[in-house]
Scaffold this motif. Structure first.
Motif, mmCIF file in Angstrom:
data_model
loop_
_atom_site.group_PDB
_atom_site.id
_atom_site.type_symbol
_atom_site.label_atom_id
_atom_site.label_comp_id
_atom_site.label_asym_id
_atom_site.label_seq_id
_atom_site.Cartn_x
_atom_site.Cartn_y
_atom_site.Cartn_z
ATOM 1 N N GLU A 1 -3.441 -6.232 -47.585
ATOM 2 C CA GLU A 1 -2.347 -6.698 -48.434
ATOM 3 C C GLU A 1 -1.243 -5.658 -48.416
ATOM 4 O OE1 GLU A 1 -3.157 -8.193 -52.328
ATOM 5 O OE2 GLU A 1 -5.158 -8.854 -51.741
ATOM 6 N N PRO A 2 -0.007 -6.105 -48.368
ATOM 7 C CA PRO A 2 1.080 -5.124 -48.385
ATOM 8 C C PRO A 2 1.084 -4.405 -49.727
ATOM 9 C CG PRO A 2 1.937 -7.355 -48.619
ATOM 10 C CD PRO A 2 0.467 -7.470 -48.346
ATOM 11 N N PRO A 3 1.498 -3.134 -49.731
ATOM 12 C CA PRO A 3 1.533 -2.408 -51.001
ATOM 13 C C PRO A 3 2.505 -3.063 -51.973
ATOM 14 C CG PRO A 3 2.675 -1.180 -49.280
ATOM 15 C CD PRO A 3 2.033 -2.364 -48.624
ATOM 16 N N ALA A 4 2.197 -2.942 -53.239
ATOM 17 C CA ALA A 4 3.072 -3.504 -54.268
ATOM 18 C C ALA A 4 4.435 -2.824 -54.164
ATOM 19 C CB ALA A 4 2.483 -3.270 -55.653
ATOM 20 N N PRO A 5 5.511 -3.574 -54.368
ATOM 21 C CA PRO A 5 6.829 -2.956 -54.289
ATOM 22 C C PRO A 5 6.996 -1.935 -55.410
ATOM 23 C CG PRO A 5 6.983 -5.209 -55.102
ATOM 24 C CD PRO A 5 5.560 -4.981 -54.701
ATOM 25 N N ALA A 6 7.731 -0.886 -55.095
ATOM 26 C CA ALA A 6 7.980 0.155 -56.091
ATOM 27 C C ALA A 6 8.765 -0.445 -57.255
ATOM 28 C CB ALA A 6 8.758 1.301 -55.470
ATOM 29 N N ALA A 7 8.497 0.032 -58.441
ATOM 30 C CA ALA A 7 9.220 -0.427 -59.627
ATOM 31 C C ALA A 7 10.588 0.249 -59.630
ATOM 32 C CB ALA A 7 8.438 -0.092 -60.887
ATOM 33 N N VAL A 8 11.586 -0.466 -59.138
ATOM 34 C CA VAL A 8 12.942 0.074 -59.030
ATOM 35 C C VAL A 8 13.897 -0.888 -59.715
ATOM 36 C CG1 VAL A 8 14.792 0.714 -57.432
ATOM 37 C CG2 VAL A 8 12.422 1.266 -56.869
ATOM 38 N N LEU A 9 14.806 -0.327 -60.478
ATOM 39 C CA LEU A 9 15.815 -1.120 -61.192
ATOM 40 C C LEU A 9 17.146 -0.403 -61.033
ATOM 41 C CD1 LEU A 9 16.044 -3.644 -63.063
ATOM 42 C CD2 LEU A 9 15.715 -2.099 -64.983
ATOM 43 N N ALA A 10 18.141 -1.060 -60.473
ATOM 44 C CA ALA A 10 19.469 -0.481 -60.240
ATOM 45 C C ALA A 10 19.377 0.837 -59.474
ATOM 46 C CB ALA A 10 20.218 -0.284 -61.554
ATOM 47 N N GLY A 11 18.437 0.896 -58.528
ATOM 48 C CA GLY A 11 18.257 2.102 -57.728
ATOM 49 C C GLY A 11 17.476 3.197 -58.422
ATOM 50 N N VAL A 12 17.005 2.963 -59.632
ATOM 51 C CA VAL A 12 16.254 3.958 -60.400
ATOM 52 C C VAL A 12 14.758 3.710 -60.213
ATOM 53 C CG1 VAL A 12 15.777 4.869 -62.718
ATOM 54 C CG2 VAL A 12 18.099 4.156 -62.106
ATOM 55 N N ASP A 13 14.045 4.727 -59.753
ATOM 56 C CA ASP A 13 12.596 4.642 -59.580
ATOM 57 C C ASP A 13 11.952 4.750 -60.960
ATOM 58 O OD1 ASP A 13 9.883 4.936 -59.046
ATOM 59 O OD2 ASP A 13 10.163 6.510 -57.538
ATOM 60 N N LEU A 14 11.434 3.640 -61.451
ATOM 61 C CA LEU A 14 10.878 3.602 -62.805
ATOM 62 C C LEU A 14 9.514 4.276 -62.919
ATOM 63 C CD1 LEU A 14 11.892 -0.047 -63.771
ATOM 64 C CD2 LEU A 14 13.124 2.087 -64.226
ATOM 65 N N THR A 15 8.959 4.739 -61.802
ATOM 66 C CA THR A 15 7.697 5.473 -61.866
ATOM 67 C C THR A 15 7.938 6.952 -62.137
ATOM 68 O OG1 THR A 15 7.607 5.894 -59.474
ATOM 69 C CG2 THR A 15 6.579 3.850 -60.292
ATOM 70 N N GLN A 16 9.196 7.376 -62.099
ATOM 71 C CA GLN A 16 9.565 8.760 -62.402
ATOM 72 C C GLN A 16 9.809 8.903 -63.907
ATOM 73 O OE1 GLN A 16 9.642 11.283 -60.039
ATOM 74 N NE2 GLN A 16 8.646 9.615 -58.921
ATOM 75 N N PRO A 17 9.721 10.120 -64.438
ATOM 76 C CA PRO A 17 10.051 10.312 -65.858
ATOM 77 C C PRO A 17 11.488 9.845 -66.139
ATOM 78 C CG PRO A 17 8.926 12.243 -65.004
ATOM 79 C CD PRO A 17 9.226 11.359 -63.825
ATOM 80 N N LEU A 18 11.639 9.114 -67.223
ATOM 81 C CA LEU A 18 12.941 8.569 -67.609
ATOM 82 C C LEU A 18 13.374 9.142 -68.951
ATOM 83 C CD1 LEU A 18 12.286 4.787 -66.839
ATOM 84 C CD2 LEU A 18 13.459 6.436 -65.383
ATOM 85 N N SER A 19 14.683 9.233 -69.136
ATOM 86 C CA SER A 19 15.241 9.622 -70.426
ATOM 87 C C SER A 19 16.202 8.541 -70.879
ATOM 88 C CB SER A 19 15.982 10.957 -70.334
ATOM 89 O OG SER A 19 15.075 12.010 -70.115
ATOM 90 N N LEU A 20 16.049 8.157 -72.147
ATOM 91 C CA LEU A 20 16.931 7.183 -72.779
ATOM 92 C C LEU A 20 17.674 7.936 -73.870
ATOM 93 C CD1 LEU A 20 14.357 5.695 -71.623
ATOM 94 C CD2 LEU A 20 14.841 3.930 -73.278
ATOM 95 N N VAL A 21 18.984 7.750 -73.953
ATOM 96 C CA VAL A 21 19.787 8.471 -74.939
ATOM 97 C C VAL A 21 20.713 7.515 -75.657
ATOM 98 C CG1 VAL A 21 19.692 10.671 -73.702
ATOM 99 C CG2 VAL A 21 21.537 9.075 -73.209
ATOM 100 N N GLY A 22 20.967 7.814 -76.915
ATOM 101 C CA GLY A 22 21.877 6.993 -77.696
ATOM 102 C C GLY A 22 22.626 7.833 -78.710
ATOM 103 N N THR A 23 23.760 7.300 -79.138
ATOM 104 C CA THR A 23 24.581 7.983 -80.136
ATOM 105 C C THR A 23 24.817 7.026 -81.297
ATOM 106 O OG1 THR A 23 26.604 7.232 -79.047
ATOM 107 C CG2 THR A 23 25.755 9.380 -78.389
#
Length: 153
Positions: free
Chosen positions: A31-53
């Motif tokens: 089976e082909p590997p599952a596609p990487a979780a990418v959104l708008a070019g952002v690799d979602l498997t990497q640590p993410l930071s969300l910020v707000g004001t």
């Protein structure tokens, strides 16, 4: 002579039959590997930071846990499930040890935090309990390496 040709043909047929019944197994294609979780070019498997004001708040998605903090807000931690990607949206829901529910939605739309000249690749909508927060998101590494203005990529 006819008998010898018939015997040779029979021997050849038996040999071929024996070869085809050799118990060889044909492997199913991998089976082909599952596609990487990418959104708008952002690799979602990497640590993410969300910020707000207004109010200032932040969430770190480390891959193992969600860490929420902000001005006049106690830090809260919750296990981090994998983000579910559907089209241009990624979501996750988790609950802290104290029972606070975190609903995170990341959308593949460019975002400005309203306080800096940075533009982020993702818009973040977060529901913390009954409170709704709006902000921006990118990988933690991209935010740390970005300048004070321009795109965070």
């Amino acid at each position: 002579m006819r008998l010898t040709a018939l015997a040779a043909a029979s021997a050849l047929a038996l040999s071929l039959a024996a070869c085809s019944q050799g118990g060889e197994t044909v492997e199913a294609p991998a089976e082909p590997p599952a596609p990487a979780a990418v959104l708008a070019g952002v690799d979602l498997t990497q640590p993410l930071s969300l910020v707000g004001t207004e109010p200032f708040w932040g969430i770190r998605l480390t891959g193992q846990e969600l860490v929420y903090s902000g001005v006049d807000r106690p830090e809260q931690r919750a296990p981090q499930p994998a983000l579910t990607v559907q089209g241009t949206v990624a979501t996750l829901e988790t609950r802290s040890a104290t029972g606070t529910v975190f609903d995170v939605t990341l959308t593949a739309t460019e975002c400005s935090d309203g306080m800096s000249d940075r533009t982020y690749p993702l818009t973040a909508m977060v529901k913390v309990g009954e409170e709704s927060l709006m902000g921006c998101a990118a990988t933690t590494a991209a935010i740390q390496s970005a300048g004070e203005s321009g795109p965070v990529s």
